[in-house]
Scaffold this active site. Structure first.
Site, PDB file in Angstrom:
ATOM      1  N   HIS A 154       0.819  -1.280  -0.020  1.00 63.46           N
ATOM      2  CA  HIS A 154       0.028  -0.029   0.009  1.00 63.46           C
ATOM      3  C   HIS A 154       0.839   1.125   0.028  1.00 63.46           C
ATOM      4  O   HIS A 154       2.059   1.079   0.300  1.00 63.46           O
ATOM      5  CB  HIS A 154      -0.836  -0.006   1.085  1.00 63.46           C
ATOM      6  CG  HIS A 154      -2.172  -0.604   1.067  1.00 63.46           C
ATOM      7  ND1 HIS A 154      -2.273  -2.127   1.425  1.00 63.46           N
ATOM      8  CD2 HIS A 154      -3.380  -0.587   0.617  1.00 63.46           C
ATOM      9  CE1 HIS A 154      -3.208  -2.633   1.307  1.00 63.46           C
ATOM     10  NE2 HIS A 154      -4.100  -1.730   0.824  1.00 63.46           N
ATOM     11  N   LYS A 158      -0.340   4.510   4.578  1.00 63.70           N
ATOM     12  CA  LYS A 158      -1.205   3.775   5.495  1.00 63.70           C
ATOM     13  C   LYS A 158      -0.736   3.354   6.832  1.00 63.70           C
ATOM     14  O   LYS A 158       0.527   3.461   7.067  1.00 63.70           O
ATOM     15  CB  LYS A 158      -1.470   2.482   4.535  1.00 63.70           C
ATOM     16  CG  LYS A 158      -2.343   1.325   5.287  1.00 63.70           C
ATOM     17  CD  LYS A 158      -2.955   0.322   4.152  1.00 63.70           C
ATOM     18  CE  LYS A 158      -3.817  -0.560   4.854  1.00 63.70           C
ATOM     19  NZ  LYS A 158      -5.119   0.156   5.335  1.00 63.70           N
TER      20      LYS A 158
HETATM   21  P1  NAD Z   1      -7.199   9.494   5.840  1.00 61.12           P
HETATM   22  O1  NAD Z   1      -6.491   9.681   7.065  1.00 61.12           O
HETATM   23  O2  NAD Z   1      -6.835  10.384   4.673  1.00 61.12           O
HETATM   24  O3  NAD Z   1      -8.800   9.955   6.196  1.00 61.12           O
HETATM   25  C1  NAD Z   1      -9.383   9.707   7.492  1.00 61.12           C
HETATM   26  C2  NAD Z   1     -10.270  10.998   7.984  1.00 61.12           C
HETATM   27  O4  NAD Z   1     -11.044  10.885   8.859  1.00 61.12           O
HETATM   28  C3  NAD Z   1      -9.249  12.314   8.106  1.00 61.12           C
HETATM   29  O5  NAD Z   1      -9.654  13.361   7.231  1.00 61.12           O
HETATM   30  C4  NAD Z   1      -9.457  12.271   9.536  1.00 61.12           C
HETATM   31  O6  NAD Z   1      -9.625  13.823  10.113  1.00 61.12           O
HETATM   32  C5  NAD Z   1     -11.075  11.866   9.552  1.00 61.12           C
HETATM   33  N1  NAD Z   1     -11.592  11.556  10.956  1.00 61.12           N
HETATM   34  C6  NAD Z   1     -10.896  10.934  12.213  1.00 61.12           C
HETATM   35  N2  NAD Z   1     -11.611  11.234  13.116  1.00 61.12           N
HETATM   36  C7  NAD Z   1     -12.715  11.572  13.020  1.00 61.12           C
HETATM   37  C8  NAD Z   1     -14.014  11.884  13.489  1.00 61.12           C
HETATM   38  N3  NAD Z   1     -13.965  11.722  14.789  1.00 61.12           N
HETATM   39  N4  NAD Z   1     -14.859  12.374  12.861  1.00 61.12           N
HETATM   40  C9  NAD Z   1     -14.980  12.984  11.376  1.00 61.12           C
HETATM   41  N5  NAD Z   1     -13.891  12.803  10.763  1.00 61.12           N
HETATM   42  C10 NAD Z   1     -12.747  12.030  11.406  1.00 61.12           C
HETATM   43  O7  NAD Z   1      -7.141   8.009   5.503  1.00 61.12           O
HETATM   44  P2  NAD Z   1      -7.915   7.133   4.429  1.00 61.12           P
HETATM   45  O8  NAD Z   1      -6.738   6.665   3.331  1.00 61.12           O
HETATM   46  O9  NAD Z   1      -8.962   7.906   3.797  1.00 61.12           O
HETATM   47  O10 NAD Z   1      -8.312   5.950   5.072  1.00 61.12           O
HETATM   48  C11 NAD Z   1      -9.394   5.920   6.124  1.00 61.12           C
HETATM   49  C12 NAD Z   1      -9.593   4.633   6.583  1.00 61.12           C
HETATM   50  O11 NAD Z   1     -10.231   3.817   5.373  1.00 61.12           O
HETATM   51  C13 NAD Z   1      -8.221   3.815   6.934  1.00 61.12           C
HETATM   52  O12 NAD Z   1      -8.636   2.717   8.019  1.00 61.12           O
HETATM   53  C14 NAD Z   1      -8.006   2.895   5.619  1.00 61.12           C
HETATM   54  O13 NAD Z   1      -7.193   1.816   5.776  1.00 61.12           O
HETATM   55  C15 NAD Z   1      -9.494   2.473   5.169  1.00 61.12           C
HETATM   56  N6  NAD Z   1      -9.651   2.204   3.895  1.00 61.12           N
HETATM   57  C16 NAD Z   1     -10.430   1.235   3.447  1.00 61.12           C
HETATM   58  C17 NAD Z   1     -10.734   0.896   2.288  1.00 61.12           C
HETATM   59  C18 NAD Z   1     -11.871  -0.204   1.974  1.00 61.12           C
HETATM   60  O14 NAD Z   1     -12.176  -0.592   0.897  1.00 61.12           O
HETATM   61  N7  NAD Z   1     -12.594  -0.785   2.992  1.00 61.12           N
HETATM   62  C19 NAD Z   1     -10.130   1.304   1.193  1.00 61.12           C
HETATM   63  C20 NAD Z   1      -9.163   2.397   1.376  1.00 61.12           C
HETATM   64  C21 NAD Z   1      -8.948   2.629   2.656  1.00 61.12           C
END
Ligand code: NAD
Length: 266
Positions: A154, A158
């Site tokens: 990744h 991550k």
């Molecule tokens: P990121 O850090 O870019 O985004 C996460 C966002 O959530 C940030 O903007 C952060 O400020 C916000 N956040 C945190 N706490 C919060 C709260 N209490 N209220 C509102 N917003 C809040 O991360 P990302 O790359 O977008 O990934 C996010 C998650 O999704 C990770 O766990 C990643 O592994 C997962 N993910 C899952 C899939 C899937 O298909 N299931 C795909 C990609 C990423």
């Protein structure tokens, strides 16, 4: 269907906002970020690269749940647990893509699933969900004589490892063999490890650049190797899957659902 996005300024959050704006059968209810986020007060749609929609990024998740039919969550495990309680309180469907969930976070989702539909998947792409089924099947057919190793790569941002998808693939392989992943997983190897234990499921984690997500499940036997590989070339595939899951919850009874349920893989 009115869809709210928590974590709307994150990498995935912005993509989900774009998909909701482009999607048929849904409108954007709004988006939240955590208190202190630089995105607070910005226009949710403009932040995702679209035309301003007149919806400001707020930090009041309760208010967002109150005006949504479904909420999509790509945030952090602790935030997801809080959102699960709000989904239950408001009877609003919740789609969780956040990974790195531990037992307490899964409990929070199971608790919420008594009151509302919850779809949780470590990977929302159709291809990976197909891979989960193929992995279970191969593990069942090939048995212990084929060593199972799961390799994932990744992007450099991550924060959890191995990826939620790698662990889900490990769980599928373990299920195929009729064992619990926890009792056979080798998540890290370093130093003098000794020979490989028969039946172990090994993991290797690579991080770098902007890789959207690559997973390989390797079945290594004497004289041959079977490899199941999935490569995501754009994170949009996860966002599209999340919106599809949100639309699928319309009219569903409370319960904890997988992406396999959404895609009809069972
Ligand atoms: P990121 O850090 O870019 O985004 C996460 C966002 O959530 C940030 O903007 C952060 O400020 C916000 N956040 C945190 N706490 C919060 C709260 N209490 N209220 C509102 N917003 C809040 O991360 P990302 O790359 O977008 O990934 C996010 C998650 O999704 C990770 O766990 C990643 O592994 C997962 N993910 C899952 C899939 C899937 O298909 N299931 C795909 C990609 C990423």
């Amino acid at each position: 269907m009115k869809i709210g996005i928590v974590g709307c300024a994150g990498r995935m959050g912005r993509m989900v906002v774009s998909e909701v704006l482009a999607g048929a059968g849904c409108t954007l209810a709004g988006g939240t970020e955590q208190p202190g986020s630089a995105a607070l007060g910005s226009d949710v749609a403009a932040l995702a690269g679209g035309e301003p929609a007149g919806l400001e990024v707020g930090d009041d998740a309760k208010a967002l749940f109150a005006r949504s039919d479904a909420v999509i969550d790509f945030t952090s495990p602790d935030a997801t647990a809080v959102h699960a309680a709000l989904a239950a309180e408001h009877g609003v469907a919740l789609v969780v893509g956040t990974t790195g969930l531990e037992a307490a976070h899964h409990d929070a989702l199971a608790q919420a699933a008594r009151q509302c539909a919850v779809v949780q998947a470590a990977n929302m792409s159709p291809g990976v969900n197909l891979l989960l089924g193929l992995t279970e099947r191969c593990a069942r057919i090939l048995g212990d004589e084929y060593d199972i190793e799961i390799v994932e790569m990744h992007h450099r941002h991550k924060v959890d490892a191995p990826s939620g998808t790698a662990l889900a693939l490990g769980a599928a392989a373990a299920a195929g063999r009729g064992v619990w992943l926890e009792s056979v997983s080798q998540r890290v190897r370093d130093g003098h490890t000794g020979p490989r234990r028969t039946g172990d499921i090994g993991f290797a984690t690579l991080r770098g650049g902007d890789v959207a997500g690559e997973h390989a499940v390797i079945f290594a036997g004497e004289g041959e190797r079977v490899e199941l590989v999935h490569k995501a070339s754009s994170r949009a595939v996860f966002a599209r899957g999340a919106v599809r899951a949100a639309l699928w919850t319309d009219g569903r009874p409370p319960g904890l659902y997988s992406m396999g349920d959404v895609l009809g893989f069972g």
